[in-house]
Design a protein around this motif. Structure first.
Motif, short mmCIF file in Angstrom:
data_model
loop_
_atom_site.label_atom_id
_atom_site.label_comp_id
_atom_site.label_asym_id
_atom_site.label_seq_id
_atom_site.Cartn_x
_atom_site.Cartn_y
_atom_site.Cartn_z
N LEU A 235 66.26 13.20 59.75
CA LEU A 235 66.39 12.52 61.03
C LEU A 235 65.11 12.65 61.85
O LEU A 235 64.57 13.73 62.01
N GLN A 236 64.66 11.50 62.38
CA GLN A 236 63.50 11.50 63.27
C GLN A 236 63.85 11.10 64.69
O GLN A 236 63.11 11.38 65.62
N GLY A 237 64.99 10.44 64.84
CA GLY A 237 65.40 10.02 66.17
C GLY A 237 66.53 9.02 66.09
O GLY A 237 67.16 8.83 65.05
N THR B 283 74.49 9.37 78.94
CA THR B 283 74.15 8.61 77.74
C THR B 283 75.42 8.08 77.09
O THR B 283 76.47 8.73 77.18
N PRO B 284 75.35 6.93 76.43
CA PRO B 284 76.54 6.41 75.74
C PRO B 284 76.70 6.95 74.32
O PRO B 284 77.63 6.57 73.63
N TYR B 285 75.77 7.80 73.86
CA TYR B 285 75.83 8.34 72.49
C TYR B 285 75.54 9.82 72.50
O TYR B 285 74.75 10.31 73.31
N CYS B 286 76.14 10.54 71.55
CA CYS B 286 75.76 11.93 71.34
C CYS B 286 76.03 12.30 69.89
O CYS B 286 77.13 12.06 69.38
N LEU B 287 75.01 12.85 69.23
CA LEU B 287 75.14 13.26 67.84
C LEU B 287 75.91 14.58 67.75
O LEU B 287 75.90 15.39 68.68
N VAL B 288 76.55 14.78 66.59
CA VAL B 288 77.29 16.02 66.32
C VAL B 288 76.66 16.67 65.09
O VAL B 288 76.45 16.00 64.07
N VAL B 289 76.31 17.95 65.20
CA VAL B 289 75.64 18.64 64.09
C VAL B 289 76.39 19.91 63.70
O VAL B 289 77.15 20.48 64.48
N ASP B 290 76.15 20.33 62.46
CA ASP B 290 76.62 21.61 61.96
C ASP B 290 75.38 22.31 61.39
O ASP B 290 74.26 21.80 61.52
N HIS B 291 75.54 23.46 60.75
CA HIS B 291 74.42 24.17 60.16
C HIS B 291 74.73 24.54 58.72
O HIS B 291 75.88 24.84 58.39
N ASP B 292 73.70 24.53 57.87
CA ASP B 292 73.89 24.97 56.49
C ASP B 292 73.53 26.45 56.36
O ASP B 292 73.25 27.12 57.37
N GLU B 293 73.52 26.95 55.12
CA GLU B 293 73.27 28.38 54.90
C GLU B 293 71.88 28.80 55.36
O GLU B 293 71.66 29.97 55.69
N GLU B 294 70.93 27.85 55.37
CA GLU B 294 69.57 28.17 55.80
C GLU B 294 69.35 27.87 57.27
O GLU B 294 68.22 27.86 57.75
N ASP B 295 70.44 27.59 57.99
CA ASP B 295 70.42 27.30 59.43
C ASP B 295 69.71 25.99 59.77
O ASP B 295 69.22 25.80 60.87
N ASN B 296 69.64 25.06 58.80
CA ASN B 296 69.16 23.71 59.10
C ASN B 296 70.27 22.94 59.79
O ASN B 296 71.45 23.19 59.57
N HIS B 297 69.87 21.99 60.64
CA HIS B 297 70.86 21.11 61.25
C HIS B 297 71.36 20.12 60.21
O HIS B 297 70.57 19.51 59.49
N ILE B 298 72.66 19.95 60.13
CA ILE B 298 73.26 18.94 59.27
C ILE B 298 74.00 17.95 60.17
O ILE B 298 74.89 18.33 60.93
N LEU B 299 73.60 16.69 60.10
CA LEU B 299 74.20 15.67 60.95
C LEU B 299 75.59 15.33 60.44
O LEU B 299 75.77 14.93 59.29
N CYS B 300 76.60 15.53 61.30
CA CYS B 300 78.00 15.32 60.90
C CYS B 300 78.57 14.02 61.41
O CYS B 300 79.44 13.43 60.77
N GLY B 301 78.13 13.58 62.58
CA GLY B 301 78.72 12.38 63.14
C GLY B 301 78.10 12.04 64.49
O GLY B 301 77.09 12.61 64.89
N ILE B 302 78.75 11.10 65.16
CA ILE B 302 78.25 10.67 66.46
C ILE B 302 79.43 10.24 67.32
O ILE B 302 80.43 9.71 66.82
N PHE B 303 79.33 10.50 68.61
CA PHE B 303 80.27 9.96 69.59
C PHE B 303 79.60 8.78 70.27
O PHE B 303 78.45 8.87 70.69
N SER B 304 80.32 7.69 70.34
CA SER B 304 79.81 6.47 70.98
C SER B 304 80.81 6.05 72.06
O SER B 304 82.01 5.93 71.79
#
Length: 199
Positions: A83-85, A149-170
């Protein structure tokens, strides 16, 4: 040579004179309201692959993809799907691209997605999946209103603490799920949704 690993399933023909009915419609889920679980209005990227675009794509390409896919935003990703934006209709149409073009000293037609996107680390607010699991729709709307804002991303974390994109609220999806008339004005939309939460 035929593949012998799989045997055909038993089959038959419909019997003459025996009615064959169409299936009954599945029961529709209860309408969404302020107390519904937040996950009901989240676009889950494990169930639906997000639509992405490259940062060097033209704004015309971005607008065309959004129109074809009936969405109001695109995720901007690189070749490794990092993800870049996020780029929205507000960033590709109207006043914003004109202002950016003026700032950069280029013609609006020369702008690319990377010029108008909301950059990942600079401006993208996110919610965490662990909080969303126990939240209600009313909590999500209150958060979007606070962020403006009309959007917000939802993230989780993997074992290495990287962000994992799970979804979005619109906000537009929340409106649809709640049966509200959609509006292009964010302030009016917040007003509609928030007022409905009080009922």
């Amino acid at each position: 040579m035929p593949d012998t690993r799989f045997k055909p399933l038993p089959w038959t023909r419909l019997k003459r004179g025996v009615p064959c009915y169409l299936p009954r419609m599945a029961k529709t889920a209860a309408p969404v309201d302020a107390n519904s679980p937040a996950l009901r209005v989240m676009t889950d990227f494990q169930q639906m692959t997000p639509i992405t675009i490259a940062r060097d794509a033209s704004l015309d390409d971005a607008n065309r993809i959004m129109a074809l896919c009936h969405v109001h935003y695109l995720l901007v990703a690189d070749g490794q799907r990092q993800l870049q934006g996020i780029v929205t209709e507000a960033g590709t149409k109207g006043h914003r691209p004109l202002a950016v073009a003026h700032t950069l000293g280029v013609r609006p037609g020369e702008l690319v997605v990377g010029d108008v996107m909301i950059k990942q680390h600079d401006d993208v607010e996110v919610m965490h999946l662990r909080d969303v699991h126990t939240a209600r729709v009313g909590n999500v709307v209150a958060t979007l209103k606070e962020l403006g804002t009309p959007y917000c991303l939802v993230v989780d974390h993997d074992e290495e603490d990287n962000h994992i994109l799970c979804g979005i609220f619109s906000l537009s999806k929340i409106e649809r799920e709640m049966g509200l008339a959609q509006s292009t004005e964010i302030a009016q939309t917040f007003s509609q949704v928030v007022s409905s939460l009080g009922h």
